[in-house]
Design a protein around this motif. Sequence first.
Motif, PDB file in Angstrom:
ATOM      1  N   ILE A 122      -7.799  10.892 -42.772  1.00 19.63           N
ATOM      2  CA  ILE A 122      -7.340   9.825 -41.869  1.00 19.63           C
ATOM      3  C   ILE A 122      -5.849   9.972 -41.606  1.00 19.63           C
ATOM      4  N   MET A 123      -5.093  10.241 -42.657  1.00 13.19           N
ATOM      5  CA  MET A 123      -3.642  10.416 -42.512  1.00 13.19           C
ATOM      6  C   MET A 123      -3.327  11.606 -41.602  1.00 13.19           C
ATOM      7  N   THR A 124      -4.052  12.706 -41.798  1.00 14.74           N
ATOM      8  CA  THR A 124      -3.834  13.901 -40.973  1.00 14.74           C
ATOM      9  C   THR A 124      -4.128  13.612 -39.505  1.00 14.74           C
ATOM     10  N   LYS A 125      -5.237  12.926 -39.254  1.00 13.40           N
ATOM     11  CA  LYS A 125      -5.607  12.583 -37.878  1.00 13.40           C
ATOM     12  C   LYS A 125      -4.571  11.644 -37.254  1.00 13.40           C
ATOM     13  N   TYR A 126      -4.075  10.687 -38.036  1.00 11.36           N
ATOM     14  CA  TYR A 126      -3.052   9.756 -37.546  1.00 11.36           C
ATOM     15  C   TYR A 126      -1.786  10.521 -37.163  1.00 11.36           C
ATOM     16  N   GLU A 127      -1.392  11.467 -38.003  1.00  9.93           N
ATOM     17  CA  GLU A 127      -0.193  12.263 -37.720  1.00  9.93           C
ATOM     18  C   GLU A 127      -0.385  13.086 -36.446  1.00  9.93           C
ATOM     19  N   GLU A 128      -1.579  13.654 -36.266  1.00 12.39           N
ATOM     20  CA  GLU A 128      -1.880  14.424 -35.053  1.00 12.39           C
ATOM     21  C   GLU A 128      -1.754  13.542 -33.816  1.00 12.39           C
ATOM     22  N   ASN A 129      -2.274  12.319 -33.890  1.00 15.02           N
ATOM     23  CA  ASN A 129      -2.231  11.400 -32.757  1.00 15.02           C
ATOM     24  C   ASN A 129      -0.794  10.991 -32.417  1.00 15.02           C
ATOM     25  N   VAL A 130       0.002  10.737 -33.459  1.00 12.68           N
ATOM     26  CA  VAL A 130       1.399  10.348 -33.243  1.00 12.68           C
ATOM     27  C   VAL A 130       2.165  11.489 -32.572  1.00 12.68           C
ATOM     28  N   LYS A 131       1.995  12.701 -33.092  1.00 10.35           N
ATOM     29  CA  LYS A 131       2.719  13.860 -32.548  1.00 10.35           C
ATOM     30  C   LYS A 131       2.264  14.207 -31.135  1.00 10.35           C
ATOM     31  N   ALA A 132       0.997  13.937 -30.840  1.00  5.98           N
ATOM     32  CA  ALA A 132       0.464  14.245 -29.505  1.00  5.98           C
ATOM     33  C   ALA A 132       1.135  13.405 -28.421  1.00  5.98           C
ATOM     34  N   LYS A 133       1.673  12.246 -28.807  1.00  8.25           N
ATOM     35  CA  LYS A 133       2.323  11.356 -27.843  1.00  8.25           C
ATOM     36  C   LYS A 133       3.802  11.691 -27.636  1.00  8.25           C
ATOM     37  N   LEU A 134       4.317  12.617 -28.444  1.00  9.37           N
ATOM     38  CA  LEU A 134       5.740  12.949 -28.387  1.00  9.37           C
ATOM     39  C   LEU A 134       5.969  14.304 -27.745  1.00  9.37           C
ATOM     40  N   ALA A 136       7.638  18.074 -27.589  1.00 12.04           N
ATOM     41  CA  ALA A 136       7.670  19.102 -28.633  1.00 12.04           C
ATOM     42  C   ALA A 136       8.920  19.018 -29.501  1.00 12.04           C
ATOM     43  N   ASP A 137      10.060  18.694 -28.896  1.00  4.00           N
ATOM     44  CA  ASP A 137      11.316  18.665 -29.654  1.00  4.00           C
ATOM     45  C   ASP A 137      11.451  17.433 -30.541  1.00  4.00           C
ATOM     46  N   ARG A 138      10.571  16.436 -30.343  1.00  5.41           N
ATOM     47  CA  ARG A 138      10.643  15.212 -31.159  1.00  5.41           C
ATOM     48  C   ARG A 138       9.585  15.172 -32.256  1.00  5.41           C
ATOM     49  N   ARG A 139       8.647  16.099 -32.212  1.00  5.83           N
ATOM     50  CA  ARG A 139       7.556  16.073 -33.193  1.00  5.83           C
ATOM     51  C   ARG A 139       8.048  16.328 -34.613  1.00  5.83           C
ATOM     52  N   CYS A 140       9.094  17.102 -34.740  1.00 10.50           N
ATOM     53  CA  CYS A 140       9.613  17.408 -36.073  1.00 10.50           C
ATOM     54  C   CYS A 140      10.274  16.188 -36.719  1.00 10.50           C
ATOM     55  N   ASP A 141      10.544  15.145 -35.918  1.00 12.45           N
ATOM     56  CA  ASP A 141      11.190  13.934 -36.454  1.00 12.45           C
ATOM     57  C   ASP A 141      10.195  12.934 -37.038  1.00 12.45           C
ATOM     58  N   VAL A 142       8.893  13.215 -36.876  1.00  9.20           N
ATOM     59  CA  VAL A 142       7.875  12.299 -37.393  1.00  9.20           C
ATOM     60  C   VAL A 142       7.917  12.291 -38.922  1.00  9.20           C
ATOM     61  N   ASP A 143       8.084  11.109 -39.496  1.00 15.24           N
ATOM     62  CA  ASP A 143       8.187  10.964 -40.955  1.00 15.24           C
ATOM     63  C   ASP A 143       7.173   9.911 -41.426  1.00 15.24           C
ATOM     64  N   LEU A 144       6.135  10.380 -42.093  1.00 15.31           N
ATOM     65  CA  LEU A 144       5.106   9.478 -42.606  1.00 15.31           C
ATOM     66  C   LEU A 144       5.146   9.408 -44.131  1.00 15.31           C
ATOM     67  N   SER A 145       6.333   9.617 -44.686  1.00 20.19           N
ATOM     68  CA  SER A 145       6.459   9.650 -46.149  1.00 20.19           C
ATOM     69  C   SER A 145       6.528   8.259 -46.780  1.00 20.19           C
ATOM     70  N   LYS A 146       6.777   7.223 -45.970  1.00 20.15           N
ATOM     71  CA  LYS A 146       6.841   5.876 -46.535  1.00 20.15           C
ATOM     72  C   LYS A 146       5.474   5.479 -47.091  1.00 20.15           C
ATOM     73  N   PRO A 147       5.448   4.818 -48.247  1.00 23.64           N
ATOM     74  CA  PRO A 147       4.182   4.468 -48.893  1.00 23.64           C
ATOM     75  C   PRO A 147       3.219   3.673 -48.027  1.00 23.64           C
ATOM     76  N   ILE A 148       3.741   2.900 -47.068  1.00 17.60           N
ATOM     77  CA  ILE A 148       2.864   2.045 -46.269  1.00 17.60           C
ATOM     78  C   ILE A 148       1.840   2.852 -45.475  1.00 17.60           C
ATOM     79  N   PHE A 149       2.177   4.080 -45.073  1.00 18.13           N
ATOM     80  CA  PHE A 149       1.236   4.920 -44.332  1.00 18.13           C
ATOM     81  C   PHE A 149       0.086   5.366 -45.239  1.00 18.13           C
ATOM     82  N   ALA A 150       0.436   5.793 -46.450  1.00 13.50           N
ATOM     83  CA  ALA A 150      -0.589   6.203 -47.414  1.00 13.50           C
ATOM     84  C   ALA A 150      -1.454   5.013 -47.816  1.00 13.50           C
TER      85      ALA A 150
END
Length: 270
Positions: A122-134, A136-150
């Motif tokens: 689920i986390m992997t799919k969520y990350e894919e969806n978030v990056k798909a909306k950004l 290419a140069d902004r995808r590297c800024d996606v940070d899902l390390s905060k505990p709330i995502f997990a």
Amino acid sequence: SNYPMVEELVLRPPARRLGIRSRPVFDRAVELLRLVDLKCGQGTQVSSNNCRAVVCLELAAAENSERLSRADAVRASGQKKKVYESAYQTIEKVLGLRSRLGIHELAVQCGCSEVRELAQSIMTKYEENVKAKLSADRRCDVDLSKPIFAIAALQTAARKQKVRIDKKILQSLISGQCAALTKLTSEMKGCLKQIDDERQEKRSCQMLDLLEDVSSDGDLEAQAAKKRCQTSDEMPLEDYEQWKSRILAAAEKAIAAGKGSMKPSNEELS
């Protein structure tokens, strides 16, 4: 030196009360407690010595994938629940450990290790969806390390698999971010549906491949079904059980036809 360190002396009583016998857990707790003392200093101690020791033991147990009940930890600390949880969050921030709390560690703490694989998907799919909306140069800024995502991924997976989860631990970790967690959980529920749809489509294609293996080259039903599968992105998915029944019926018909064509003729027998 053979003399125990101060941290060891402080940690031994609560470790015994909590039933911690793992040397790696105890050694890590010693290290964490020493860091807390160094970073906080004597004049700004976080709660009592015993409470800090118990927090360090709980953190060390989580890092080593060992379950430690929050209720037992609170009792061992000798503090009220709110005081202990406040000390836990403060020490976690002081040590910079909050970002390390991933799905694996959370699942161990909450007693739902069996949903880790689905939560990670689920986390992997969520990350894919978030990056798909950004871009290419902004995808590297996606940070899902905060505990709330997990936490959101774990909660979504637990609901799907009907596994009980220790909500008290989750609530203590999100620090009042209930609205944000509700929004994230709703979004990840959509990710779960995507995963289910993709798995269903994969199963459908696998069944079609099997059907092709047992059917004749000219079997129109198999060819039509294969075509429908290839264009599934352009049409709604059929109910899986209905689809399976229909395709299996076609497969049985194809097998029967194949066996009939393999029977020797009277001329061959003579």
